[in-house]
Design a protein around this motif. Structure first.
Motif, mmCIF file in Angstrom:
data_model
loop_
_atom_site.group_PDB
_atom_site.id
_atom_site.type_symbol
_atom_site.label_atom_id
_atom_site.label_comp_id
_atom_site.label_asym_id
_atom_site.label_seq_id
_atom_site.Cartn_x
_atom_site.Cartn_y
_atom_site.Cartn_z
ATOM 1 N N UNK A 528 0.849 -1.187 0.000
ATOM 2 C CA UNK A 528 0.000 0.000 0.000
ATOM 3 C C UNK A 528 0.884 1.236 0.000
ATOM 4 N N UNK A 529 0.320 2.314 -0.515
ATOM 5 C CA UNK A 529 1.044 3.587 -0.521
ATOM 6 C C UNK A 529 0.726 4.322 0.771
ATOM 7 N N UNK A 530 1.679 4.315 1.705
ATOM 8 C CA UNK A 530 1.459 4.986 2.983
ATOM 9 C C UNK A 530 1.478 6.498 2.820
ATOM 10 N N UNK A 541 5.848 7.322 -4.153
ATOM 11 C CA UNK A 541 5.136 6.561 -3.127
ATOM 12 C C UNK A 541 6.106 6.016 -2.092
ATOM 13 N N UNK A 542 5.736 6.174 -0.820
ATOM 14 C CA UNK A 542 6.392 5.380 0.217
ATOM 15 C C UNK A 542 5.520 4.149 0.404
ATOM 16 N N UNK A 543 6.041 3.020 0.000
ATOM 17 C CA UNK A 543 5.242 1.791 -0.035
ATOM 18 C C UNK A 543 5.551 0.914 1.173
ATOM 19 N N UNK A 544 4.503 0.330 1.706
ATOM 20 C CA UNK A 544 4.608 -0.609 2.816
ATOM 21 C C UNK A 544 4.095 -1.954 2.317
ATOM 22 N N UNK A 545 4.956 -2.955 2.338
ATOM 23 C CA UNK A 545 4.617 -4.262 1.769
ATOM 24 C C UNK A 545 4.703 -5.340 2.835
ATOM 25 N N UNK A 546 3.788 -6.325 2.725
ATOM 26 C CA UNK A 546 3.793 -7.489 3.619
ATOM 27 C C UNK A 546 3.616 -8.748 2.778
ATOM 28 N N UNK A 547 4.528 -9.714 2.907
ATOM 29 C CA UNK A 547 4.357 -10.969 2.165
ATOM 30 C C UNK A 547 3.168 -11.780 2.657
ATOM 31 N N UNK A 548 2.826 -11.623 3.961
ATOM 32 C CA UNK A 548 1.624 -12.216 4.544
ATOM 33 C C UNK A 548 1.026 -11.176 5.484
ATOM 34 N N UNK A 552 6.165 -8.946 9.232
ATOM 35 C CA UNK A 552 6.683 -7.613 9.501
ATOM 36 C C UNK A 552 6.730 -6.821 8.203
ATOM 37 N N UNK A 553 6.254 -5.569 8.211
ATOM 38 C CA UNK A 553 6.224 -4.805 6.966
ATOM 39 C C UNK A 553 7.616 -4.390 6.503
ATOM 40 N N UNK A 554 7.762 -4.273 5.210
ATOM 41 C CA UNK A 554 8.974 -3.744 4.612
ATOM 42 C C UNK A 554 8.620 -2.452 3.878
ATOM 43 N N UNK A 555 9.476 -1.451 4.024
ATOM 44 C CA UNK A 555 9.215 -0.144 3.435
ATOM 45 C C UNK A 555 10.207 0.137 2.308
#
Length: 576
Positions: A528-530, A541-548, A552-555
């Protein structure tokens, strides 16, 4: 620089839209929409595997496939797996206002930065674009609740255009008190005129009759018992002029006692919610007994608050469908002013929502309206936030849809032939990709909008902005739809990794080779675009990604460059 930007934007719009209204397209022969689930807007049970037969600008027949006989010459449109609803209606807009930061100098005077005349000139020059943004938002009818006399030209222009909603208009608002700030809106064709007494209010209303307004609107400015008395008497005086001419009277009255006085004076439409106190049983009973239309306008306060405090919180839909140059202004409030107003803007949303729920539960006709054109309330997509707020108030998605279709139609006309999927009604429809009775967000994404019997796709109505393209890319990524994801990129896409900025992947083939296996390996991956910044063709975009969902999110930060309607370059920066 801002003034120059506005002029260039207006020139670009004129070149894109053309300098005059296009001729009105006419539908050719009967058309049958076959196979969709029909949600008629009347609150009835959906009709699965249905048929809607259109002939010209009218709906000729509606029902299950087995019960509707198709003419031999009918053009059949296969809409299996879709949903059909009436086109949406915004029961309160203002075309003379742009929705941008500089459109209401009577509320916040920023004319030293952008003269009001420039904002107004933009609104006039971009009418065709504004019309198209309404249709691209699924809105096939609007009610302009007051403005300059050139609003009557807006109605005529919309009626002549194949890419415009139906438009009902009120002329200049009749104010119950003279105020100094409203003079800032008077550039020779004032949107607001003041009446000193009931006799003058009646004279002003009488002067509007030759233009055949759909409504005459009164703006109740005063407060306390004396303000309520003046509003009651002026409303009664205007009703005495308007009713014999078949014109209804609408009133702006947001305080409970003012709204009560307006109803006692004969108002047939309240164009705003009551926001200062809980509505009481006597008031609700009066609304119901007199058949008053109660227009919600929940979101307009949020629009002002976000822009004036420097924190516009626009939805994805608003950013996708709103005018980019107007959206840009909503972050331009000087910080010193934002700091001053931050604590002076109480949030009336909870009270408005509670009152909307109360009057709706009592059987009052509740109409969805946004007050679009006011600061932060965008022409077109604002209706979707309004519907989300009505659901937050406690209405079901089906009830919210009815507020924006069947019941909003009564703000448009006393005996409407719009707002339902029913035989004899106008051919204004949405063909949706998802079920709107489960979630009103489905109304923001449609396959087709039918306006006056003519079909349009959203992409054919307005150019896709760089931000909307990047958002579409993100949604395809989260859906793991490789082809839809790749379609947002140029054939010669280049992807760079910062800080070295060496191109690591070039071309669509490399894109598919990278992301296809990724989608298969991580089926729950979502981003998602935080935070998002848009500068012309660049979207950051500062993106926050989660594999599940539990991971833990990765930015990471992604900088997208858009060229010719596709993402041409991307630069990624991520912490190790």
């Amino acid at each position: 620089m801002r003034a120059v930007g506005f002029k260039l934007a207006a020139l670009a719009a004129a070149l894109w839209l053309g300098g005059s209204s296009p001729s009105l397209a006419q539908p050719q022969g009967p058309v049958a929409l076959v196979g969709a689930t029909i949600v008629d807007g009347n609150g009835g049970a959906p009709i699965p595997d249905g048929v809607v037969l259109l002939r010209g600008d009218r709906i000729e027949a509606v029902g299950p496939r087995a019960s509707v006989r198709l003419p031999r010459n009918a053009r059949v449109v296969d809409v299996r797996g879709k949903w059909i609803t009436p086109g949406l209606i915004d029961a309160h807009v203002h075309f003379f206002q742009s929705g941008g930061l500089y459109t209401r100098p009577d509320g916040m005077d920023l004319t030293s930065a952008v003269p009001y005349a420039e904002d107004l000139a933009r609104s006039k020059s971009r009418l065709d674009e504004t019309f198209a943004r309404y249709l691209a938002s699924g809105v096939t009818t609007v009610v302009d609740a007051g403005g300059p006399k050139w609003n009557f030209e807006v109605r005529s222009r919309a009626a002549a255009s194949p890419r415009a909603p139906r438009v009902a208009v009120a002329g200049p608002l009749i104010a119950t008190e003279p105020t100094v700030p409203q003079k800032k809106l008077d550039l020779g064709d004032p949107p607001i005129i003041s009446a000193a007494d009931p006799g003058e209010a009646a004279a002003l209303a009488r002067a509007l009759l030759p233009a055949k307004p759909d409504l005459i609107k009164i703006w109740g400015i005063g407060s306390g018992p004396e303000g309520a008395r003046r509003l009651r008497d002026m409303t009664a005086a205007v009703v005495a002029v308007a009713k014999p001419a078949g014109i209804r009277v609408a009133v702006h009255a947001t305080d409970l006692e003012q709204a009560r006085a307006a109803v006692e004076g004969g108002a047939e439409v309240l164009v705003h919610s009551v926001d200062d106190a809980p509505v009481d049983d006597a008031f609700v009973a009066a609304l119901k007994a007199r058949g008053v239309v109660y227009v919600t306008t929940v979101m307009v306060g949020q629009g002002y608050s976000g822009a004036f405090t420097g924190r516009p919180a626009l939805t994805v839909t608003e950013r996708r469908l709103g005018a980019p140059d107007i959206i840009a202004t909503l972050s331009e409030i000087p910080p010193a002013i934002a700091a001053q107003v931050k604590d002076r803007m109480p949030d009336a949303t909870p009270q408005i929502l509670a009152n909307a729920k109360r009057v709706h539960a009592a059987g009052v006709r509740v109409a969805a309206g946004t007050d679009a054109g006011n600061v932060g309330t965008l022409h077109g997509p604002a209706i979707h936030r309004e519907l989300e707020l009505l659901v937050a108030a406690g209405l079901t998605p089906s009830q919210a849809l009815t507020a924006a279709t069947r019941d909003a139609a009564y703000a448009y006309a006393p005996k409407p032939d719009i707002g339902l999927v029913a035989a004899g009604y106008r051919a204004d429809l949405l063909v949706l990709n998802a079920d709107p009775t489960r979630n009103v967000s489905a109304l923001a994404r449609f396959a087709q909008v039918w306006s006056r019997g003519v079909s349009h796709g959203a992409a054919s109505l307005i150019p896709e902005s760089p931000e909307a393209l990047v958002q579409r890319q993100l949604e395809a990524y989260n859906a793991h739809d490789l082809e839809a994801f790749a379609a947002t990129y140029a054939e010669d896409i280049e992807i760079f990794d910062l800080p070295g900025a060496a191109a690591g992947r070039t071309g669509k083939a490399a894109l598919r080779e990278t992301y296809g296996p990724l989608f298969q390996r991580l089926p729950q991956l979502r981003c998602e675009a935080a935070h998002r910044v848009v500068e012309g063709p660049f979207v950051i975009d500062q993106e926050v990604c989660r594999p599940t969902p539990q991971a833990r999110p990765r930015r990471a930060t992604a900088i997208y460059q858009v060229e010719n309607g596709r993402i041409r370059r991307v630069w990624f920066a991520a912490a190790p």
